[in-house]
Design an enzyme around this catalytic site. Sequence first.
Site, short mmCIF file in Angstrom:
data_model
loop_
_atom_site.label_atom_id
_atom_site.label_comp_id
_atom_site.label_asym_id
_atom_site.label_seq_id
_atom_site.Cartn_x
_atom_site.Cartn_y
_atom_site.Cartn_z
N CYS A 93 -17.59 -20.75 26.21
CA CYS A 93 -18.86 -20.60 26.54
C CYS A 93 -19.07 -20.21 28.15
O CYS A 93 -18.97 -19.09 28.39
CB CYS A 93 -19.64 -22.45 26.69
SG CYS A 93 -21.07 -22.60 26.80
N ARG A 126 -32.66 -22.43 24.20
CA ARG A 126 -31.37 -22.62 24.16
C ARG A 126 -30.72 -22.39 22.83
O ARG A 126 -31.68 -23.16 21.97
CB ARG A 126 -30.91 -23.97 24.94
CG ARG A 126 -31.07 -24.01 26.48
CD ARG A 126 -30.29 -25.48 26.71
NE ARG A 126 -28.80 -25.31 26.72
CZ ARG A 126 -28.15 -24.78 27.59
NH1 ARG A 126 -28.76 -24.07 28.48
NH2 ARG A 126 -26.82 -24.75 27.29
N HIS A 189 -17.51 -24.99 20.99
CA HIS A 189 -17.15 -26.16 21.39
C HIS A 189 -16.83 -27.09 20.45
O HIS A 189 -16.73 -26.68 19.31
CB HIS A 189 -18.24 -26.84 22.38
CG HIS A 189 -18.78 -26.26 23.55
ND1 HIS A 189 -17.88 -26.11 24.59
CD2 HIS A 189 -19.75 -25.65 23.73
CE1 HIS A 189 -18.59 -25.63 25.78
NE2 HIS A 189 -19.90 -25.23 25.17
#
Length: 238
Positions: A93, A126, A189
Site C-alpha cells: 500500500c 477510495r 493487506h
Amino acid sequence: MKLRIGHLYPDLLNLYGDRGNIQCMKKRCEWRGISAEIQEYRLGDRIDFENLDIVLLGGGSDREQRIVCEKLKKIKSDFKEYVEDSGSVIAICGGYQLLGHYYDTSEGRMEGLSLVDLYTEQGNPRLISNIVIQNDHFSMPVVGFENHGGRTYIGENQPFGRVVFGHGNNDDGKTEGVIYKNVIGTYLHGPLLPKNPEVCDYLLKNALERRYGNGELMPLDDKEEIEANTYIAKRFPG
C-alpha cells in the site's frame, strides 16, 4: 542457512496487520530449518542493505508516508543498489506508492524513491474491497483486502496480477500491483502472506537464490492456508 529480513519503520507503517507478513516469513523459514533473523528499523537507525535478504515496507497514512519518505530519500542510492542487485522487497500500500516517482495528494506532491518506474495520483472515492487476483506464476489465486485512495500507474512494468474481483491499481480494475526484478509492490493487506503461501515462498526462494545460489524449498503442509485462500477466492468470484 540464514535469511535476514528487514522491517522498515514498523512503528509508522503497519496498517491492516502488515506485521503478520514478517511473522509468516519467519515461521515458514523455521519450519524448514532455515534461520530467520528479523531486524526492525526506526527512523534513527542506519539501514545496512548489504546484510539484508528481504525488506518489508508496509502501509501507513499520508502523513506517516511523508515522514518515512524523507528519511529514505537520504539512503535512496543504497536502496536502489539493493533493488538492482535483485534484493527481495515486499512493499504494501503506502510502501508500494513510495517505490515510484511520486504520489500526487490533495496536500501536494509527495516525491517517491524512484526505485520502480511508476507513479500514483489521488482519486475519489477510495477503492475499498476484498480482492482476488490471478498470477500464472502461482497455482492459487492471490487474495487480500484493499483500501486506498491512490491510483497507481505502472507503465510497461509487469503487474503483480490480473484482477478477478476488486479494483486493483486504479479505476480500470484490470491489474494489481507490480513486479520488478525481485520487488513486489501491492495494495493487498490482510496481511497478505499467511493466506498466500506461494507468494511468501516466492520471496523466500528469490532471497535464498541470491544469497546462496540455491532457492529450493522443502514442501510444507499448507492445508489450512489453502483452505483460507480457497474460501476467500470462492466467496468473491469474478
